[in-house]
Scaffold this motif. Sequence first.
Motif, PDB file in Angstrom:
ATOM      1  N   ASP A 143      40.662  38.962  32.795  1.00 46.02           N
ATOM      2  CA  ASP A 143      40.200  37.703  33.367  1.00 46.02           C
ATOM      3  C   ASP A 143      40.959  36.468  32.906  1.00 46.02           C
ATOM      4  OD1 ASP A 143      38.326  39.245  34.643  1.00 46.02           O
ATOM      5  OD2 ASP A 143      36.714  38.786  33.225  1.00 46.02           O
ATOM      6  N   ASP A 144      41.557  36.512  31.712  1.00 49.11           N
ATOM      7  CA  ASP A 144      42.217  35.314  31.193  1.00 49.11           C
ATOM      8  C   ASP A 144      43.432  34.972  32.049  1.00 49.11           C
ATOM      9  OD1 ASP A 144      42.453  33.403  28.731  1.00 49.11           O
ATOM     10  OD2 ASP A 144      44.476  34.194  29.052  1.00 49.11           O
ATOM     11  N   SER A 145      43.634  33.680  32.292  1.00 44.89           N
ATOM     12  CA  SER A 145      44.717  33.256  33.181  1.00 44.89           C
ATOM     13  C   SER A 145      46.100  33.536  32.601  1.00 44.89           C
ATOM     14  CB  SER A 145      44.583  31.758  33.488  1.00 44.89           C
ATOM     15  OG  SER A 145      44.639  30.995  32.286  1.00 44.89           O
ATOM     16  N   THR A 146      46.210  33.636  31.282  1.00 43.68           N
ATOM     17  CA  THR A 146      47.512  33.894  30.657  1.00 43.68           C
ATOM     18  C   THR A 146      47.886  35.364  30.708  1.00 43.68           C
ATOM     19  OG1 THR A 146      47.198  32.019  29.174  1.00 43.68           O
ATOM     20  CG2 THR A 146      48.858  33.641  28.540  1.00 43.68           C
ATOM     21  N   THR A 147      46.909  36.241  30.577  1.00 46.44           N
ATOM     22  CA  THR A 147      47.186  37.683  30.608  1.00 46.44           C
ATOM     23  C   THR A 147      47.036  38.243  32.025  1.00 46.44           C
ATOM     24  OG1 THR A 147      44.889  38.077  29.957  1.00 46.44           O
ATOM     25  CG2 THR A 147      46.550  38.020  28.222  1.00 46.44           C
ATOM     26  N   ARG A 148      45.913  38.022  32.633  1.00 48.15           N
ATOM     27  CA  ARG A 148      45.621  38.345  34.053  1.00 48.15           C
ATOM     28  C   ARG A 148      46.065  39.757  34.446  1.00 48.15           C
ATOM     29  NH1 ARG A 148      42.451  38.574  37.277  1.00 48.15           N
ATOM     30  NH2 ARG A 148      42.293  37.497  39.280  1.00 48.15           N
ATOM     31  N   CYS A 149      45.561  40.763  33.713  1.00 46.70           N
ATOM     32  CA  CYS A 149      45.878  42.162  34.036  1.00 46.70           C
ATOM     33  C   CYS A 149      44.906  42.651  35.107  1.00 46.70           C
ATOM     34  CB  CYS A 149      45.803  43.021  32.784  1.00 46.70           C
ATOM     35  SG  CYS A 149      47.060  42.629  31.556  1.00 46.70           S
ATOM     36  N   GLU A 150      45.289  42.471  36.355  1.00 49.11           N
ATOM     37  CA  GLU A 150      44.397  42.823  37.457  1.00 49.11           C
ATOM     38  C   GLU A 150      44.302  44.323  37.680  1.00 49.11           C
ATOM     39  OE1 GLU A 150      47.398  41.351  37.858  1.00 49.11           O
ATOM     40  OE2 GLU A 150      47.297  39.615  39.207  1.00 49.11           O
ATOM     41  N   MET A 151      45.272  45.068  37.185  1.00 52.52           N
ATOM     42  CA  MET A 151      45.378  46.489  37.532  1.00 52.52           C
ATOM     43  C   MET A 151      45.320  47.382  36.291  1.00 52.52           C
ATOM     44  SD  MET A 151      48.490  48.369  39.573  1.00 52.52           S
ATOM     45  CE  MET A 151      48.562  50.151  39.712  1.00 52.52           C
ATOM     46  N   LEU A 152      44.487  48.410  36.372  1.00 53.91           N
ATOM     47  CA  LEU A 152      44.481  49.481  35.376  1.00 53.91           C
ATOM     48  C   LEU A 152      45.329  50.614  35.933  1.00 53.91           C
ATOM     49  CD1 LEU A 152      43.417  50.954  32.806  1.00 53.91           C
ATOM     50  CD2 LEU A 152      41.492  51.727  34.220  1.00 53.91           C
ATOM     51  N   ALA A 153      46.490  50.862  35.319  1.00 50.24           N
ATOM     52  CA  ALA A 153      47.396  51.889  35.823  1.00 50.24           C
ATOM     53  C   ALA A 153      46.979  53.283  35.383  1.00 50.24           C
ATOM     54  CB  ALA A 153      48.831  51.607  35.370  1.00 50.24           C
TER      55      ALA A 153
ATOM     56  N   ASN B 122      46.715  51.547  29.988  1.00 47.24           N
ATOM     57  CA  ASN B 122      47.932  50.905  30.470  1.00 47.24           C
ATOM     58  C   ASN B 122      47.556  49.883  31.543  1.00 47.24           C
ATOM     59  OD1 ASN B 122      50.023  52.425  28.991  1.00 47.24           O
ATOM     60  ND2 ASN B 122      49.192  54.161  30.104  1.00 47.24           N
ATOM     61  N   LEU B 123      47.689  48.618  31.190  1.00 51.14           N
ATOM     62  CA  LEU B 123      47.295  47.515  32.069  1.00 51.14           C
ATOM     63  C   LEU B 123      48.530  46.831  32.655  1.00 51.14           C
ATOM     64  CD1 LEU B 123      44.531  45.903  29.813  1.00 51.14           C
ATOM     65  CD2 LEU B 123      44.254  47.680  31.559  1.00 51.14           C
ATOM     66  N   LEU B 124      48.391  46.356  33.878  1.00 51.13           N
ATOM     67  CA  LEU B 124      49.500  45.691  34.574  1.00 51.13           C
ATOM     68  C   LEU B 124      49.040  44.363  35.146  1.00 51.13           C
ATOM     69  CD1 LEU B 124      52.335  45.600  35.984  1.00 51.13           C
ATOM     70  CD2 LEU B 124      51.270  46.875  37.863  1.00 51.13           C
ATOM     71  N   SER B 125      49.841  43.335  34.918  1.00 48.43           N
ATOM     72  CA  SER B 125      49.612  42.047  35.556  1.00 48.43           C
ATOM     73  C   SER B 125      50.618  41.879  36.684  1.00 48.43           C
ATOM     74  CB  SER B 125      49.761  40.890  34.558  1.00 48.43           C
ATOM     75  OG  SER B 125      49.710  39.643  35.234  1.00 48.43           O
TER      76      SER B 125
ATOM     77  N   GLY C 266      37.515  42.999  24.800  1.00 48.70           N
ATOM     78  CA  GLY C 266      38.940  42.723  24.775  1.00 48.70           C
ATOM     79  C   GLY C 266      39.612  43.027  26.094  1.00 48.70           C
ATOM     80  N   ILE C 267      39.283  44.150  26.704  1.00 52.02           N
ATOM     81  CA  ILE C 267      39.905  44.504  27.987  1.00 52.02           C
ATOM     82  C   ILE C 267      39.431  43.568  29.091  1.00 52.02           C
ATOM     83  CG2 ILE C 267      40.037  46.334  29.735  1.00 52.02           C
ATOM     84  CD1 ILE C 267      40.003  48.361  27.454  1.00 52.02           C
ATOM     85  N   GLN C 268      38.174  43.150  29.015  1.00 54.35           N
ATOM     86  CA  GLN C 268      37.706  42.164  29.999  1.00 54.35           C
ATOM     87  C   GLN C 268      38.472  40.852  29.857  1.00 54.35           C
ATOM     88  OE1 GLN C 268      33.488  41.396  29.906  1.00 54.35           O
ATOM     89  NE2 GLN C 268      33.555  40.122  31.756  1.00 54.35           N
ATOM     90  N   PHE C 269      38.751  40.447  28.625  1.00 58.54           N
ATOM     91  CA  PHE C 269      39.547  39.234  28.410  1.00 58.54           C
ATOM     92  C   PHE C 269      40.939  39.395  29.022  1.00 58.54           C
ATOM     93  CE2 PHE C 269      42.836  37.131  25.909  1.00 58.54           C
ATOM     94  CZ  PHE C 269      42.431  35.802  25.967  1.00 58.54           C
ATOM     95  N   LEU C 270      41.568  40.544  28.797  1.00 55.26           N
ATOM     96  CA  LEU C 270      42.913  40.766  29.336  1.00 55.26           C
ATOM     97  C   LEU C 270      42.911  40.763  30.860  1.00 55.26           C
ATOM     98  CD1 LEU C 270      44.170  43.566  26.921  1.00 55.26           C
ATOM     99  CD2 LEU C 270      44.698  41.120  26.844  1.00 55.26           C
TER     100      LEU C 270
ATOM    101  N   LEU D  10      34.569  47.203  34.708  1.00 56.12           N
ATOM    102  CA  LEU D  10      35.696  46.277  34.848  1.00 56.12           C
ATOM    103  C   LEU D  10      36.704  46.774  35.877  1.00 56.12           C
ATOM    104  CD1 LEU D  10      36.360  45.561  31.050  1.00 56.12           C
ATOM    105  CD2 LEU D  10      34.924  44.267  32.640  1.00 56.12           C
ATOM    106  N   TYR D  11      37.009  48.062  35.820  1.00 56.30           N
ATOM    107  CA  TYR D  11      37.952  48.686  36.756  1.00 56.30           C
ATOM    108  C   TYR D  11      37.279  49.952  37.295  1.00 56.30           C
ATOM    109  CZ  TYR D  11      41.485  45.882  34.245  1.00 56.30           C
ATOM    110  OH  TYR D  11      42.200  44.866  33.658  1.00 56.30           O
ATOM    111  N   PRO D  12      36.784  49.947  38.517  1.00 56.03           N
ATOM    112  CA  PRO D  12      36.101  51.134  39.045  1.00 56.03           C
ATOM    113  C   PRO D  12      36.947  52.408  39.000  1.00 56.03           C
ATOM    114  CG  PRO D  12      35.651  49.247  40.445  1.00 56.03           C
ATOM    115  CD  PRO D  12      36.679  48.801  39.444  1.00 56.03           C
ATOM    116  N   VAL D  13      38.270  52.273  39.112  1.00 59.83           N
ATOM    117  CA  VAL D  13      39.130  53.457  39.076  1.00 59.83           C
ATOM    118  C   VAL D  13      39.089  54.158  37.728  1.00 59.83           C
ATOM    119  CG1 VAL D  13      41.223  52.268  38.293  1.00 59.83           C
ATOM    120  CG2 VAL D  13      41.435  54.290  39.738  1.00 59.83           C
ATOM    121  N   ALA D  14      38.623  53.465  36.696  1.00 57.21           N
ATOM    122  CA  ALA D  14      38.566  54.054  35.360  1.00 57.21           C
ATOM    123  C   ALA D  14      37.658  55.280  35.320  1.00 57.21           C
ATOM    124  CB  ALA D  14      38.072  53.021  34.344  1.00 57.21           C
ATOM    125  N   GLY D  15      36.741  55.401  36.258  1.00 52.38           N
ATOM    126  CA  GLY D  15      35.855  56.551  36.283  1.00 52.38           C
ATOM    127  C   GLY D  15      36.609  57.867  36.348  1.00 52.38           C
ATOM    128  N   TRP D  16      37.667  57.922  37.147  1.00 52.29           N
ATOM    129  CA  TRP D  16      38.468  59.137  37.279  1.00 52.29           C
ATOM    130  C   TRP D  16      39.248  59.401  35.993  1.00 52.29           C
ATOM    131  CZ3 TRP D  16      37.832  62.054  41.582  1.00 52.29           C
ATOM    132  CH2 TRP D  16      37.266  61.433  42.698  1.00 52.29           C
TER     133      TRP D  16
END
Length: 213
Positions: free
Chosen positions: A49-59, A78-81, A43-47, A106-112
């Motif tokens: 990569d999908d062109s309608t959601t396009r959440c490029e950033m994990l806050a 908390n995702l941000l497009s 689900g998070i990968q869809f959010l 999906l988001y390397p920063v998620a490790g922290w």
Amino acid sequence: MSDEALKELGDYISGALGAAVLKAEVAHGELMVTLTREGALRGIQFLRDDSTTRCEMLADIAGVDYPNRPERFEVVYNLLSVKHNHRIRVKVTTDEDTPVASIVSLYPVAGWFEREAWDLYGIFFADNPDLRRILTDYGFEGHPLRKDFPLTGYVELRYDEEQKRVVYEPVTLRQDFRSFDFLSPWEGMTDVQLPGDEKAVIPLGAPTPAAKR
């Protein structure tokens, strides 16, 4: 985005992910999507990569503890497009023993963020490549943001000036609470004078600052 636009976005996500979405709702001007634990990674990968959601950033990733629930923990993403200027809050529930899929791939920063949730809540993230404590000491016992974590009874790490070395000792509190009657100071501070305290005492018969004007 308006609440109506967010609702339409929630319906779109629910339709695309199907059974992986337990609930999609708009609250406080933000879209919140609750995913199943098994469908969280997809689900998070869809959010992302999908062109309608396009959440490029994990806050951020946050943990929440509800001890009375069968699955006591909520993992909140908390995702941000940036492209669409919208935020999506994703929730996944788990218990003390069941891991949640790591999203480091999906988001390397998620490790922290996942390390922090593990350290403070004990939420385990499967396939995190470096799931170690990050805020507490490596020898620390327990997870301090759990609601049932005791206020005393564990050990703390500090440097002892007399022994000139690092020591471990039980955590103790000066007092359980403070009575805000403006008369009783903090316990342990009764015989300590802080810089400036002498200005608070006006000798008997001396003119007050207002009188000097």
